[in-house]
Design an enzyme around this catalytic site. Structure first.
Site, PDB file in Angstrom:
ATOM      1  N   GLY A  12      61.844  79.626  55.739  1.00 39.70           N
ATOM      2  CA  GLY A  12      62.412  78.559  56.561  1.00 39.70           C
ATOM      3  C   GLY A  12      63.356  79.005  57.655  1.00 39.70           C
ATOM      4  O   GLY A  12      64.256  78.248  58.043  1.00 39.70           O
ATOM      5  N   ASN A  14      62.566  79.275  60.754  1.00 44.28           N
ATOM      6  CA  ASN A  14      62.315  78.357  61.882  1.00 44.28           C
ATOM      7  C   ASN A  14      62.942  76.997  61.622  1.00 44.28           C
ATOM      8  O   ASN A  14      63.446  76.360  62.543  1.00 44.28           O
ATOM      9  CB  ASN A  14      60.817  78.236  62.161  1.00 44.28           C
ATOM     10  CG  ASN A  14      60.306  79.395  62.997  1.00 44.28           C
ATOM     11  OD1 ASN A  14      60.597  79.483  64.178  1.00 44.28           O
ATOM     12  ND2 ASN A  14      59.586  80.309  62.353  1.00 44.28           N
ATOM     13  N   MET A  91      51.959  76.885  55.537  1.00 45.47           N
ATOM     14  CA  MET A  91      50.817  77.786  55.375  1.00 45.47           C
ATOM     15  C   MET A  91      49.546  77.100  54.868  1.00 45.47           C
ATOM     16  O   MET A  91      48.703  77.735  54.250  1.00 45.47           O
ATOM     17  CB  MET A  91      51.209  78.940  54.436  1.00 45.47           C
ATOM     18  CG  MET A  91      52.326  79.790  54.980  1.00 45.47           C
ATOM     19  SD  MET A  91      51.987  80.442  56.635  1.00 45.47           S
ATOM     20  CE  MET A  91      53.438  81.441  56.911  1.00 45.47           C
ATOM     21  N   ILE A  93      46.301  74.506  56.032  1.00 42.67           N
ATOM     22  CA  ILE A  93      45.634  73.846  57.166  1.00 42.67           C
ATOM     23  C   ILE A  93      45.423  72.380  56.800  1.00 42.67           C
ATOM     24  O   ILE A  93      44.925  72.048  55.723  1.00 42.67           O
ATOM     25  CB  ILE A  93      44.308  74.558  57.501  1.00 42.67           C
ATOM     26  CG1 ILE A  93      44.623  75.950  58.062  1.00 42.67           C
ATOM     27  CG2 ILE A  93      43.508  73.741  58.522  1.00 42.67           C
ATOM     28  CD1 ILE A  93      43.427  76.808  58.363  1.00 42.67           C
ATOM     29  N   LEU A  94      45.824  71.498  57.712  1.00 42.17           N
ATOM     30  CA  LEU A  94      45.723  70.059  57.442  1.00 42.17           C
ATOM     31  C   LEU A  94      44.380  69.512  57.901  1.00 42.17           C
ATOM     32  O   LEU A  94      43.868  69.885  58.954  1.00 42.17           O
ATOM     33  CB  LEU A  94      46.867  69.318  58.146  1.00 42.17           C
ATOM     34  CG  LEU A  94      48.252  69.604  57.576  1.00 42.17           C
ATOM     35  CD1 LEU A  94      49.337  69.051  58.488  1.00 42.17           C
ATOM     36  CD2 LEU A  94      48.380  69.041  56.163  1.00 42.17           C
ATOM     37  N   ASN A 108      52.989  73.103  65.987  1.00 40.39           N
ATOM     38  CA  ASN A 108      52.989  74.279  65.117  1.00 40.39           C
ATOM     39  C   ASN A 108      53.565  75.470  65.874  1.00 40.39           C
ATOM     40  O   ASN A 108      53.451  75.558  67.095  1.00 40.39           O
ATOM     41  CB  ASN A 108      51.536  74.596  64.706  1.00 40.39           C
ATOM     42  CG  ASN A 108      51.438  75.807  63.794  1.00 40.39           C
ATOM     43  OD1 ASN A 108      52.205  75.933  62.825  1.00 40.39           O
ATOM     44  ND2 ASN A 108      50.514  76.717  64.078  1.00 40.39           N
ATOM     45  N   HIS A 110      52.978  79.476  66.025  1.00 43.27           N
ATOM     46  CA  HIS A 110      52.084  80.563  65.586  1.00 43.27           C
ATOM     47  C   HIS A 110      52.633  81.886  66.133  1.00 43.27           C
ATOM     48  O   HIS A 110      52.929  81.982  67.342  1.00 43.27           O
ATOM     49  CB  HIS A 110      50.657  80.333  66.090  1.00 43.27           C
ATOM     50  CG  HIS A 110      49.737  81.400  65.606  1.00 43.27           C
ATOM     51  ND1 HIS A 110      49.289  81.456  64.294  1.00 43.27           N
ATOM     52  CD2 HIS A 110      49.233  82.491  66.220  1.00 43.27           C
ATOM     53  CE1 HIS A 110      48.537  82.526  64.145  1.00 43.27           C
ATOM     54  NE2 HIS A 110      48.485  83.178  65.288  1.00 43.27           N
TER      55      HIS A 110
END
Ligand code: GAR
Length: 208
Positions: A12, A14, A91, A93-94, A108, A110
């Site tokens: 966390g 970010n 981590m 993917i939705l 997001n 990346h």
């Protein structure tokens, strides 16, 4: 004031950059109202608690597939009345059920210069290992909207760092986080919350 919901899976840092930016007034027009973690016991949850931000854990391992997990995330986002969803080291993917319901409302971070070293399987240190294995001389991070394809949504901001001869994946990751991710993710959140991002023909442009 827009409700910002931050999705996390790990340390966390970010999320911390977003919390710090909110506290110093850098995120104009938005407030982090909830943190959702895909894993129990991660340090990101402690960061949220310390900042007094409510959190939820929706463990990915308790759901049989991506669709059922995504439906649980969608229900939580709706309950939280999310205006902006930020994937900050999330981590998982939705599924399209989330990305279409929140089109151009999910951001997001990346840790590479999309379209390099991105897509399914490229996450965390694996991204930096791939960049070093290729021998690129610059790398960086990309802040982008999330659509139904992994790491393929409209790019909002990108920033670069030099790749140095003796870099390890960990050293490169740290340089990219410190110099790009922790600066550009709060900046993108603030731009979004002030309605300063235009979408034209599927591409994102910052208003003057
Ligand atoms: C960050 O470097 C982020 O860019 C990356 O994982 C790290 C999470 O760190 N995200 C991805 O690879 C997503 N594909 P954090 O939990 O300390 O913010």
């Amino acid at each position: 004031m827009k409700n910002i919901v931050v999705l996390v899976s790990g340390g966390g840092t970010n999320l911390q950059a977003l919390i710090d930016a909110e506290h110093s007034g850098e995120i104009k027009g938005g407030k982090i109202t909830c943190v959702i973690s895909s894993k129990e016991g991660v340090f990101a949850l402690e960061r949220a608690a310390k900042a007094g931000i409510p959190s939820r854990v929706i463990p990915r391992k308790e759901y049989p597939d991506s669709l059922s997990y995504s439906k649980a995330i969608l229900a939580a986002l709706n309950e939280e009345k999310a205006d902006l969803v930020i994937l900050a080291g999330f981590m998982t993917i939705l599924d399209e059920c989330v990305t279409s319901a929140y089109a151009y409302k999910i951001i997001n971070v990346h840790p590479a210069l999309i379209p390099s070293f991105c897509g399914e399987g490229f996450y965390g240190l694996k991204v930096h290992e791939a960049a070093l294995a290729y021998g690129v001389k610059v790398s960086g991070a990309t802040i982008h909207f999330v659509n139904e394809k992994a790491d393929a949504g409209a790019i909002i901001l990108q920033g670069t760092v030099d790749v140095l001869r003796d870099d390890t994946p960990e050293v490169l990751q740290k340089r990219i986080m410190e110099n790009v991710e922790w600066k550009l993710l709060p900046k993108a959140a603030s731009l979004f919350c002030q309605d300063k991002i235009d979408i034209i023909d599927g591409k994102a442009y910052i208003k003057d």
